[in-house]
Design an enzyme around this catalytic site. Structure first.
Site, PDB file in Angstrom:
ATOM      1  N   LYS A  38       0.595  -1.118  -0.519  1.00 32.80           N
ATOM      2  CA  LYS A  38       0.307  -0.342  -0.363  1.00 32.80           C
ATOM      3  C   LYS A  38       1.103   1.199   0.060  1.00 32.80           C
ATOM      4  O   LYS A  38       1.451   1.351   0.755  1.00 32.80           O
ATOM      5  CB  LYS A  38      -0.474  -0.069   0.619  1.00 32.80           C
ATOM      6  CG  LYS A  38      -1.790   1.259   1.461  1.00 32.80           C
ATOM      7  CD  LYS A  38      -3.034   1.014   2.329  1.00 32.80           C
ATOM      8  CE  LYS A  38      -2.517   1.484   3.492  1.00 32.80           C
ATOM      9  NZ  LYS A  38      -2.382   3.225   4.012  1.00 32.80           N
ATOM     10  N   ASP A  65      -3.854   4.427  -2.083  1.00 36.33           N
ATOM     11  CA  ASP A  65      -4.309   4.428  -0.822  1.00 36.33           C
ATOM     12  C   ASP A  65      -4.421   6.550  -0.934  1.00 36.33           C
ATOM     13  O   ASP A  65      -4.110   6.967  -0.055  1.00 36.33           O
ATOM     14  CB  ASP A  65      -3.719   4.407   0.228  1.00 36.33           C
ATOM     15  CG  ASP A  65      -5.125   4.295   1.394  1.00 36.33           C
ATOM     16  OD1 ASP A  65      -6.369   4.194   0.999  1.00 36.33           O
ATOM     17  OD2 ASP A  65      -4.626   4.089   2.854  1.00 36.33           O
ATOM     18  N   LYS A  67      -7.561   8.161  -1.076  1.00 36.80           N
ATOM     19  CA  LYS A  67      -8.825   8.528  -0.744  1.00 36.80           C
ATOM     20  C   LYS A  67      -9.557   9.684  -0.770  1.00 36.80           C
ATOM     21  O   LYS A  67      -9.651  10.732  -0.924  1.00 36.80           O
ATOM     22  CB  LYS A  67      -7.803   8.393   1.002  1.00 36.80           C
ATOM     23  CG  LYS A  67      -9.020   7.447   1.589  1.00 36.80           C
ATOM     24  CD  LYS A  67      -8.525   7.672   2.694  1.00 36.80           C
ATOM     25  CE  LYS A  67      -7.814   6.328   4.615  1.00 36.80           C
ATOM     26  NZ  LYS A  67      -7.093   6.295   3.998  1.00 36.80           N
ATOM     27  N   ASP A  70     -13.881  14.594  -4.548  1.00 37.57           N
ATOM     28  CA  ASP A  70     -14.074  15.656  -4.944  1.00 37.57           C
ATOM     29  C   ASP A  70     -15.518  15.744  -5.739  1.00 37.57           C
ATOM     30  O   ASP A  70     -15.590  14.363  -5.525  1.00 37.57           O
ATOM     31  CB  ASP A  70     -12.863  15.565  -5.673  1.00 37.57           C
ATOM     32  CG  ASP A  70     -12.449  17.328  -6.560  1.00 37.57           C
ATOM     33  OD1 ASP A  70     -13.314  18.209  -6.398  1.00 37.57           O
ATOM     34  OD2 ASP A  70     -11.014  17.920  -6.028  1.00 37.57           O
ATOM     35  N   THR A 125     -11.856   5.091  11.194  1.00 36.19           N
ATOM     36  CA  THR A 125     -11.806   4.319  12.225  1.00 36.19           C
ATOM     37  C   THR A 125     -11.312   6.151  13.012  1.00 36.19           C
ATOM     38  O   THR A 125     -11.248   6.271  14.989  1.00 36.19           O
ATOM     39  CB  THR A 125     -11.008   3.362  12.411  1.00 36.19           C
ATOM     40  OG1 THR A 125     -10.028   4.159  11.765  1.00 36.19           O
ATOM     41  CG2 THR A 125     -11.512   2.976  11.538  1.00 36.19           C
ATOM     42  N   ARG A 216       3.452  -1.258  11.346  1.00 36.57           N
ATOM     43  CA  ARG A 216       4.320  -1.400  11.801  1.00 36.57           C
ATOM     44  C   ARG A 216       4.168  -3.089  12.366  1.00 36.57           C
ATOM     45  O   ARG A 216       5.887  -3.074  12.813  1.00 36.57           O
ATOM     46  CB  ARG A 216       3.542  -0.320  13.271  1.00 36.57           C
ATOM     47  CG  ARG A 216       3.716   0.865  12.787  1.00 36.57           C
ATOM     48  CD  ARG A 216       3.336   2.103  13.829  1.00 36.57           C
ATOM     49  NE  ARG A 216       1.917   1.872  13.398  1.00 36.57           N
ATOM     50  CZ  ARG A 216       1.053   2.690  14.263  1.00 36.57           C
ATOM     51  NH1 ARG A 216       1.183   3.345  14.740  1.00 36.57           N
ATOM     52  NH2 ARG A 216      -0.404   2.523  13.071  1.00 36.57           N
TER      53      ARG A 216
END
Ligand code: C5P
Length: 238
Positions: A38, A65, A67, A70, A125, A216
């Site tokens: 990603k 990614d 997002k 518009d 989230t 991570r």
């Protein structure tokens, strides 16, 4: 995009690093090229399409990614540009509304990249009930997730990004109509970091997630290759 069957094909490695050198070093540290990586806003804003090509040329497919949110015409053109980069997945905000979602789905379909999977982001989230209500959305966050997932499904968007804890509700409502990609996944041996609502890879796959985004626990491990292999080993086959 075809649904993955091998455990390693279900993992998307989040390349959350500032530049191409860092991304390639990370890939080197993993040994075999991951099936999917990603690339998000930080890395793409710094390096542009060249980092997408660099990762693809190492043998990984790219989840871009960015997002998009518009006016429909702009998003349709952005989807077309992403499709031309040959990426496997890209994201847009479901709250852009039905017309924007339909324009994006049509642009993906009309592009030369038939395998491109569009993923709608429902409620980030990082947004809780208080944050949503500050923007004028006063219904329960989970109801908003289902509402936006419904808009995405109706518009012909292939899937959504959701928290592992939303998988079962989304599956119960939409069955297999939507592909599900879930961040917030933590192997039993890893610390949760700033992710609050987590599941293990095995739990998320059993709950119905199609792909898991993991950053991570793998990228910041002392031995990223061993961490990667250990996550793969946790995921059930099939
Ligand atoms: O390092 P970690 O495994 O937490 O990385 C998860 C990735 O998924 C990051 O790139 C993060 O931005 C992304 N993400 C997330 N939660 C969301 C949406 C995306 O953690 N709701």
């Amino acid at each position: 995009m075809k649904l993955p069957s091998r455990p390693q094909d279900k993992i998307i490695i989040a390349l959350d690093v500032p530049d191409t050198d860092g991304a390639l070093r990370l890939l080197d540290s993993l040994g075999e090229a991951p099936t999917l990586c990603k690339i998000g806003l930080e890395l793409f804003t710094a390096e542009g399409p060249s980092v997408v090509k660099a990762v693809q040329s190492r043998g990984s497919a790219v989840f871009l990614d960015l997002k998009f949110h518009d006016i429909p015409n702009t998003v349709a053109h952005a989807v077309n540009s992403a499709a031309a980069l040959g990426v496997a997945m890209t994201t847009l905000h479901a709250c852009g509304g039905p017309v924007m979602l339909e324009a994006a789905a049509k642009a993906a379909e009309a592009s030369g990249n038939k395998d491109l999977l569009l993923l709608a982001v429902t409620v980030l989230t990082s947004m809780d009930a208080a944050q949503l209500s500050a923007t004028g959305i006063t219904i329960d966050p989970e109801a908003q997730v289902l509402r936006l997932a419904g808009l995405a499904a109706e518009a012909g968007i292939g899937g959504i990004v959701c928290s592992p804890l939303e998988i079962s509700t989304v599956r119960a409502t939409f069955g297999k109509k939507l592909r599900l990609v879930t961040p917030g996944v933590r192997p039993v041996w890893a610390s949760a970091g700033d992710q609050k609502r987590v599941m293990t890879p095995a739990e998320a796959v059993r709950a119905g997630s199609d792909w898991l985004v993991i950053g991570r626990p793998i990228t910041e491990a002392a031995d990223p290759k061993a961490a990667y292999e250990s996550v793969v080993a946790e995921i059930p086959e099939g």
